[in-house]
Write a protein that holds these residues in place. Sequence first.
Motif, PDB file in Angstrom:
ATOM      1  N   PRO A  29       0.801  -1.223   0.000  1.00  0.00           N
ATOM      2  CA  PRO A  29       0.000   0.000   0.000  1.00  0.00           C
ATOM      3  C   PRO A  29       0.842   1.286   0.000  1.00  0.00           C
ATOM      4  CG  PRO A  29      -0.927  -1.570   1.532  1.00  0.00           C
ATOM      5  CD  PRO A  29       0.374  -2.146   1.059  1.00  0.00           C
ATOM      6  N   GLU A  30       2.067   1.216   0.506  1.00  0.00           N
ATOM      7  CA  GLU A  30       2.921   2.416   0.537  1.00  0.00           C
ATOM      8  C   GLU A  30       3.874   2.493  -0.645  1.00  0.00           C
ATOM      9  OE1 GLU A  30       6.293   0.731   3.639  1.00  0.00           O
ATOM     10  OE2 GLU A  30       4.499   1.691   4.434  1.00  0.00           O
ATOM     11  N   GLY A  31       3.691   1.639  -1.650  1.00  0.00           N
ATOM     12  CA  GLY A  31       4.574   1.620  -2.820  1.00  0.00           C
ATOM     13  C   GLY A  31       5.402   0.351  -2.821  1.00  0.00           C
ATOM     14  N   GLU A  32       6.598   0.434  -3.363  1.00  0.00           N
ATOM     15  CA  GLU A  32       7.475  -0.739  -3.368  1.00  0.00           C
ATOM     16  C   GLU A  32       8.057  -0.958  -1.979  1.00  0.00           C
ATOM     17  OE1 GLU A  32      10.588  -0.670  -6.280  1.00  0.00           O
ATOM     18  OE2 GLU A  32       9.192  -1.054  -7.917  1.00  0.00           O
ATOM     19  N   SER A  33       8.043  -2.207  -1.544  1.00  0.00           N
ATOM     20  CA  SER A  33       8.652  -2.584  -0.274  1.00  0.00           C
ATOM     21  C   SER A  33       9.688  -3.664  -0.532  1.00  0.00           C
ATOM     22  CB  SER A  33       7.586  -3.092   0.700  1.00  0.00           C
ATOM     23  OG  SER A  33       6.712  -2.044   1.042  1.00  0.00           O
ATOM     24  N   HIS A  34      10.646  -3.782   0.385  1.00  0.00           N
ATOM     25  CA  HIS A  34      11.754  -4.723   0.230  1.00  0.00           C
ATOM     26  C   HIS A  34      11.862  -5.581   1.482  1.00  0.00           C
ATOM     27  CE1 HIS A  34      14.037  -2.005  -2.813  1.00  0.00           C
ATOM     28  NE2 HIS A  34      12.758  -1.686  -2.780  1.00  0.00           N
ATOM     29  N   LEU A  35      11.882  -6.896   1.294  1.00  0.00           N
ATOM     30  CA  LEU A  35      12.109  -7.829   2.398  1.00  0.00           C
ATOM     31  C   LEU A  35      13.507  -8.393   2.244  1.00  0.00           C
ATOM     32  CD1 LEU A  35      11.186  -9.569   4.829  1.00  0.00           C
ATOM     33  CD2 LEU A  35      10.401 -11.255   3.139  1.00  0.00           C
ATOM     34  N   LYS A  36      14.338  -8.179   3.258  1.00  0.00           N
ATOM     35  CA  LYS A  36      15.720  -8.643   3.228  1.00  0.00           C
ATOM     36  C   LYS A  36      15.761 -10.158   3.446  1.00  0.00           C
ATOM     37  CE  LYS A  36      18.684  -5.780   4.949  1.00  0.00           C
ATOM     38  NZ  LYS A  36      19.678  -5.013   5.738  1.00  0.00           N
ATOM     39  N   VAL A  37      16.510 -10.861   2.584  1.00  0.00           N
ATOM     40  CA  VAL A  37      16.671 -12.309   2.674  1.00  0.00           C
ATOM     41  C   VAL A  37      18.138 -12.661   2.454  1.00  0.00           C
ATOM     42  CG1 VAL A  37      14.303 -12.729   1.876  1.00  0.00           C
ATOM     43  CG2 VAL A  37      16.165 -12.736   0.209  1.00  0.00           C
ATOM     44  N   ASP A  38      18.493 -13.902   2.800  1.00  0.00           N
ATOM     45  CA  ASP A  38      19.875 -14.347   2.600  1.00  0.00           C
ATOM     46  C   ASP A  38      20.134 -14.809   1.175  1.00  0.00           C
ATOM     47  OD1 ASP A  38      20.988 -13.886   5.147  1.00  0.00           O
ATOM     48  OD2 ASP A  38      20.036 -15.685   5.924  1.00  0.00           O
ATOM     49  N   GLY A  39      19.169 -15.448   0.561  1.00  0.00           N
ATOM     50  CA  GLY A  39      19.394 -15.958  -0.782  1.00  0.00           C
ATOM     51  C   GLY A  39      18.110 -16.406  -1.437  1.00  0.00           C
ATOM     52  N   ILE A  40      18.206 -16.613  -2.739  1.00  0.00           N
ATOM     53  CA  ILE A  40      17.077 -17.062  -3.545  1.00  0.00           C
ATOM     54  C   ILE A  40      17.375 -18.481  -4.012  1.00  0.00           C
ATOM     55  CG2 ILE A  40      15.686 -16.594  -5.601  1.00  0.00           C
ATOM     56  CD1 ILE A  40      15.657 -14.355  -3.389  1.00  0.00           C
ATOM     57  N   ARG A  41      16.432 -19.375  -3.804  1.00  0.00           N
ATOM     58  CA  ARG A  41      16.594 -20.767  -4.210  1.00  0.00           C
ATOM     59  C   ARG A  41      16.023 -21.048  -5.592  1.00  0.00           C
ATOM     60  NH1 ARG A  41      17.513 -24.935  -0.439  1.00  0.00           N
ATOM     61  NH2 ARG A  41      18.934 -24.113   1.128  1.00  0.00           N
ATOM     62  N   GLY A  42      15.125 -20.172  -6.071  1.00  0.00           N
ATOM     63  CA  GLY A  42      14.553 -20.347  -7.396  1.00  0.00           C
ATOM     64  C   GLY A  42      13.037 -20.298  -7.375  1.00  0.00           C
TER      65      GLY A  42
END
Length: 124
Positions: free
Chosen positions: A63-76
């Motif tokens: 609702p406030e625009g783009e948000s970012h969730l911090k993660v360690d890695g992407i598995r696919g």
Amino acid sequence: MIYDDQSPALNEVDVLFFEVGGVVYGTDAQQVLRIDRSHPDDLVVPGLGPLKRGGRALVFDSPEGESHLKVDGIRGVRPVPIMDLRRLPVVAGAAPYAVGVFLDQERPVMLIDLVETLNAQGRH
């Protein structure tokens, strides 16, 4: 074009698998706009566990625009049969962002709603 009930596209959902502190989670890939490098002010959800590196961020609409969730890695990303996804019952007492579970090769993967991670942190 005629679609029948057995069409794979209608019976599957693309799940993006990511890692936080050695634990694998999943989310509906349609929620993710892109994967980016993380920034110091990106959202961290303590309930997912402690980050090891936190070098990536899942970028999603909120609702406030783009948000970012911090993660360690992407598995696919991979298609998962809808029949293999299970909703968490309210009585399970899980966090509001924990919407379900997927049994991935005998290992449960918690499925989360990215927008609800903001609400759980008092951001919205």
